[in-house]
Design an enzyme around this catalytic site. Structure first.
Site, PDB file in Angstrom:
ATOM      1  N   ASP A 196      22.268 -10.045 -60.234  1.00  0.00           N
ATOM      2  CA  ASP A 196      21.074  -9.699 -59.474  1.00  0.00           C
ATOM      3  C   ASP A 196      20.640  -8.271 -59.744  1.00  0.00           C
ATOM      4  O   ASP A 196      21.332  -7.501 -60.416  1.00  0.00           O
ATOM      5  CB  ASP A 196      21.323  -9.908 -57.977  1.00  0.00           C
ATOM      6  CG  ASP A 196      22.684  -9.376 -57.505  1.00  0.00           C
ATOM      7  OD1 ASP A 196      23.221  -8.456 -58.156  1.00  0.00           O
ATOM      8  OD2 ASP A 196      23.199  -9.875 -56.504  1.00  0.00           O
ATOM      9  N   ASN A 237      27.598 -11.749 -44.312  1.00  0.00           N
ATOM     10  CA  ASN A 237      26.963 -12.960 -43.794  1.00  0.00           C
ATOM     11  C   ASN A 237      27.176 -14.167 -44.715  1.00  0.00           C
ATOM     12  O   ASN A 237      26.526 -15.198 -44.562  1.00  0.00           O
ATOM     13  CB  ASN A 237      25.473 -12.733 -43.567  1.00  0.00           C
ATOM     14  CG  ASN A 237      24.721 -12.351 -44.841  1.00  0.00           C
ATOM     15  OD1 ASN A 237      25.278 -12.402 -45.936  1.00  0.00           O
ATOM     16  ND2 ASN A 237      23.460 -11.987 -44.701  1.00  0.00           N
ATOM     17  N   HIS A 275      26.660 -14.262 -48.038  1.00  0.00           N
ATOM     18  CA  HIS A 275      25.794 -14.388 -49.214  1.00  0.00           C
ATOM     19  C   HIS A 275      26.584 -14.108 -50.489  1.00  0.00           C
ATOM     20  O   HIS A 275      27.545 -13.347 -50.493  1.00  0.00           O
ATOM     21  CB  HIS A 275      24.549 -13.494 -49.101  1.00  0.00           C
ATOM     22  CG  HIS A 275      24.773 -12.033 -49.324  1.00  0.00           C
ATOM     23  ND1 HIS A 275      24.588 -11.091 -48.344  1.00  0.00           N
ATOM     24  CD2 HIS A 275      25.130 -11.336 -50.430  1.00  0.00           C
ATOM     25  CE1 HIS A 275      24.829  -9.886 -48.839  1.00  0.00           C
ATOM     26  NE2 HIS A 275      25.161 -10.016 -50.102  1.00  0.00           N
ATOM     27  N   GLU A 318      20.704 -15.248 -49.620  1.00  0.00           N
ATOM     28  CA  GLU A 318      20.897 -14.999 -48.193  1.00  0.00           C
ATOM     29  C   GLU A 318      20.988 -16.309 -47.408  1.00  0.00           C
ATOM     30  O   GLU A 318      20.520 -17.366 -47.867  1.00  0.00           O
ATOM     31  CB  GLU A 318      19.732 -14.161 -47.654  1.00  0.00           C
ATOM     32  CG  GLU A 318      19.592 -12.786 -48.293  1.00  0.00           C
ATOM     33  CD  GLU A 318      20.572 -11.769 -47.724  1.00  0.00           C
ATOM     34  OE1 GLU A 318      21.619 -12.165 -47.170  1.00  0.00           O
ATOM     35  OE2 GLU A 318      20.287 -10.567 -47.823  1.00  0.00           O
TER      36      GLU A 318
END
Length: 261
Positions: free
Chosen positions: A81, A150, A152, A157
């Site tokens: 990314d 979280n 990811h 996400e």
């Protein structure tokens, strides 16, 4: 519109978990897993990740390279990314990170290293071209992952869907807050990113996920022992045929069902 990934809920048994005493041991073990792939195929394709978790692993790979235990001469790399919009020259870009923490210190051909263009005028074309490049190269042999608090992976996400290919994503406030520690202020953190989709990750022949510290414990539990849900993107790894988790004791603290090796 990004393609939605469908999946089966029949779990496979391709998951291995190694629990290290500390970050140093974690880094050594994880580097050994990646080095084995390089030794087996000196022309392999590595999927790489950024963040604080893989720095120790990269230091180990640098050491092995400098001691002639492994060579990057014919290796190709594709990063997960990149922030969007952000210039490659910015010291918070992932291209800058990879140069500083790995590429500048090993015998890799920089032309064989690939990071998404954080300033691409046509981000959709950038994402499509990135997927085609990976496919043309023969696919990723081992994909390195960290994991967000979280759940990811990459910048995929939590949400309603699993996205197959590389795409643009708006970052959640929790991710922006977590990443702000690396910037001068939270206002400097980009609000979007370009990221491989979980379909790209699942297509890798082998996956290596590393995690350390108590803040990752719930995400690791949800990933390994929770239901497969896009609200914990990493949970899809339960279906991968060859995925290795290398985590420390703090990150493993909440595991109850899964028996680590």
């Amino acid at each position: 519109m990004s393609e939605i990934l469908t999946y089966s809920n029949n779990r496979k048994s391709g998951v291995k978990v190694f629990v290290a005493d500390n970050y140093e041991d974690l880094s050594v073990k994880a580097a050994a897993v990646m080095a084995d792939v390089i030794k087996a195929d000196p022309k392999c394709i590595l999927g790489l990740a950024t963040g604080t978790s893989p720095i120790g692993l990269y230091n180990e790979l640098i050491r092995m390279n400098q001691e002639n235990a492994i060579s990057f001469a014919d290796v190709k790399t594709y990063n997960l990314d990149e922030y969007y919009p952000l210039a490659a020259e910015n010291d918070q870009s992932y291209r800058y990170f990879m140069n500083e923490h790995l590429f500048n210190h090993v015998n890799i051909n920089i032309a064989n290293t690939h990071v998404l263009n954080g300033l691409a005028e046509d981000w959709q074309k950038e994402c499509t071209d990135y997927d085609l490049e990976i496919e043309k190269a023969g696919g990723i042999d081992i994909q390195l992952l960290g994991i967000g608090n979280n759940g990811h992976i990459g910048f995929n996400e939590p949400g309603r869907d699993f996205i197959r290919g590389t795409h643009r994503v708006e970052l959640t406030e929790s991710t922006i807050t977590a990443n702000s520690r690396l910037f001068n202020s939270i206002d400097e953190v980009p609000r979007a990113a370009l990221t491989m989709g979980v379909g790209n990750i699942m297509a890798a022949k082998k996956v290596l996920l590393i995690a350390n510290g108590p803040k990752k414990a719930q995400a690791i539990k949800d990933t390994l022992e929770g239901e497969i849900t896009p609200y914990c993107q990493a949970s899809l790894l339960q279906l991968h045929p060859d995925v290795t988790f290398v985590i420390d004791k703090e990150a493993a603290a909440l595991l109850t069902e899964y028996k680590p090796l």
